[in-house]
Write a protein that holds these residues in place. Structure first.
Motif, mmCIF file in Angstrom:
data_model
loop_
_atom_site.group_PDB
_atom_site.id
_atom_site.type_symbol
_atom_site.label_atom_id
_atom_site.label_comp_id
_atom_site.label_asym_id
_atom_site.label_seq_id
_atom_site.Cartn_x
_atom_site.Cartn_y
_atom_site.Cartn_z
ATOM 1 N N LEU A 1 0.110 -0.875 -8.414
ATOM 2 C CA LEU A 1 1.456 -1.105 -8.933
ATOM 3 C C LEU A 1 2.294 -1.987 -8.007
ATOM 4 O O LEU A 1 2.972 -2.918 -8.454
ATOM 5 N N ALA A 2 2.255 -1.698 -6.702
ATOM 6 C CA ALA A 2 3.078 -2.472 -5.763
ATOM 7 C C ALA A 2 2.698 -3.947 -5.789
ATOM 8 O O ALA A 2 3.563 -4.831 -5.777
ATOM 9 N N GLN A 3 1.386 -4.220 -5.853
ATOM 10 C CA GLN A 3 0.920 -5.604 -5.857
ATOM 11 C C GLN A 3 1.260 -6.296 -7.170
ATOM 12 O O GLN A 3 1.614 -7.476 -7.182
ATOM 13 N N LEU A 4 1.140 -5.564 -8.288
ATOM 14 C CA LEU A 4 1.515 -6.136 -9.586
ATOM 15 C C LEU A 4 3.011 -6.467 -9.619
ATOM 16 O O LEU A 4 3.415 -7.524 -10.117
ATOM 17 N N THR A 5 3.812 -5.546 -9.087
ATOM 18 C CA THR A 5 5.257 -5.755 -9.068
ATOM 19 C C THR A 5 5.618 -7.013 -8.294
ATOM 20 O O THR A 5 6.463 -7.816 -8.718
ATOM 21 N N GLU A 6 4.947 -7.211 -7.162
ATOM 22 C CA GLU A 6 5.212 -8.390 -6.338
ATOM 23 C C GLU A 6 4.673 -9.662 -6.980
ATOM 24 O O GLU A 6 5.357 -10.696 -7.020
ATOM 25 N N ALA A 7 3.447 -9.593 -7.511
ATOM 26 C CA ALA A 7 2.808 -10.790 -8.062
ATOM 27 C C ALA A 7 3.524 -11.322 -9.296
ATOM 28 O O ALA A 7 3.613 -12.541 -9.502
#
Length: 392
Positions: free
Chosen positions: A28-34
């Motif tokens: 989730l954190a990486q998707l939010t950033e990407a």
């Protein structure tokens, strides 16, 4: 005499394919950033999967797909489609809308995996079904936790590898089931499409008791799973001198539920599925109510409490599924399991959204108290609807 490999393959396939469930949550954190997603995306993405699963199970139940067609073939087709759609998260042009669509469609095809896997097990294991479903739901738990485990190594690997690996293992699981698990000896196929089946199923009082108990269980379960990382982060904020590896502990806390399922399966052989379900539901409800007390405890006590709670909050699931399967006819077993999943997951969306809203108005330590309502409803349903003489 059934080959011993049958249950092993069913369980392994279930683990592989249900890893798709929380693939988005695990990164989730990486998707939010990407993709520059809003902070409240956790509730959105999880609910999208649940909505897809609900629509899928509703359609599968209305069309009695699990009872009219080969369960292994249905499982394989849905695993292949789910794995392929999951890969859509790798597209660089994704927006919140496209990601929600991807997760929704993944949930839709999970409707042909989780309840169908239980149907396959019920077709093979008429006796000892509680123990068999204990292993099967345990596989779901590990599959659900798997993306969190992979994300533990996010510093060394790309989030895209997490998505790719879940799709790969899901495809493998579907293929293994298709090739190695034919239709079970206790399978009785429904001969035609019958839209009155759902009405007939719910006329059975024992079935209603098992189904309503499952609904109470589902009010708690997914809201707890979804917000485990949030609660761990909140604990470290309250106790700012404490450091917790959130992905790793999220995996352990969710994953340990598999041991609870397996243990419940073995206990059901001597105590009966109803009694084991009642004990697990009661204990998890108590955990909901006392959870605020542990936010000021030592970190190891806090983590031990979450591990214990997680092992109990899922332990009743295979017991309720066993009671559902055993209180319906062989020709409607698959449809019964599917519609119960459909309604249960619909309730889980309400509880997830409720807890998501409560994060804005309550201190985090009080979030899970409201989940105890599920235990109360489930326990009352078990007591009023299932015959006291029932020892299944």
């Amino acid at each position: 005499m059934l080959p011993k490999r049958i249950l092993t393959i069913i369980v392994f396939a279930q683990f592989c394919c249900t890893s798709l469930w929380f693939a988005g949550n695990g990164v989730l954190a990486q998707l939010t950033e990407a993709f520059q997603l809003p902070i409240e995306v956790l509730g959105y993405l999880t609910s999208a999967v649940q909505f897809g699963f609900i629509l899928g199970t509703l359609i599968f139940a209305l069309l009695t797909i699990a009872d009219r067609f080969s369960p292994s073939k249905v499982f394989f087709i849905c695993a292949l489609f789910g794995a392929t759609i999951n890969l859509g998260m790798l597209w660089g042009g994704n927006t919140l809308a496209s990601l929600l669509t991807i997760r929704f469609m993944t949930g839709f095809f999970l409707a042909g995996i989780y309840p169908i896997g239980m149907k396959i097990a019920a077709d093979y294991f008429e006796k000892g079904l509680g123990k068999s479903l204990g292993y099967l739901v345990g596989a779901l738990v590990v599959g659900t936790a798997f993306p969190h485990f992979v994300n533990t190594f996010s510093a060394e690997i790309s989030w895209k590898w997490v998505i790719g690996s879940t799709s790969t293992v899901a495809s493998l699981g579907g293929l293994l089931l298709l090739l190695l698990v034919p239709n079970g000896p206790y399978r009785k196929a429904a001969s035609k499409l019958d839209f009155s089946i759902l009405q007939q199923i719910f006329k059975n009082k024992n079935f209603r008791g098992a189904a309503f108990g499952y609904f109470g269980h589902m009010w708690e379960l997914y809201a707890f799973w979804v917000f485990v990382p949030f609660i761990l982060e909140a604990y470290t904020t309250i106790n700012y001198t404490t450091e917790i590896n959130v992905p790793f502990w999220s995996f352990l806390i969710i994953g340990i539920g598999s041991l609870g399922c397996i243990a419940a399966g073995y206990f059901s052989e001597s105590l009966g599925s109803k009694k084991v379900a009642t004990i697990a539901l009661l204990v998890s409800g108590i955990c909901c109510l006392v959870s605020p007390l542990f936010f000021t405890a030592n970190s190891w006590i806090f983590l031990a409490f979450l591990l214990f709670w997680s092992s109990m909050i899922i332990a009743d699931s295979p017991m309720f599924s066993t009671l559902v399967a055993q209180n319906t006819s062989p020709t409607t077993k698959g449809t019964a399991l599917t519609i119960v999943n459909c309604i249960g997951f619909a309730l889980s969306i309400i509880s997830i959204q409720l807890v998501s809203y409560l994060t804005t108005v309550l201190a985090p330590q009080y979030l899970f108290v409201v989940l105890g309502l599920g235990s109360v409803f489930g326990l009352i349903s078990l007591r009023l609807n299932i015959n006291k003489s029932d020892t299944l």
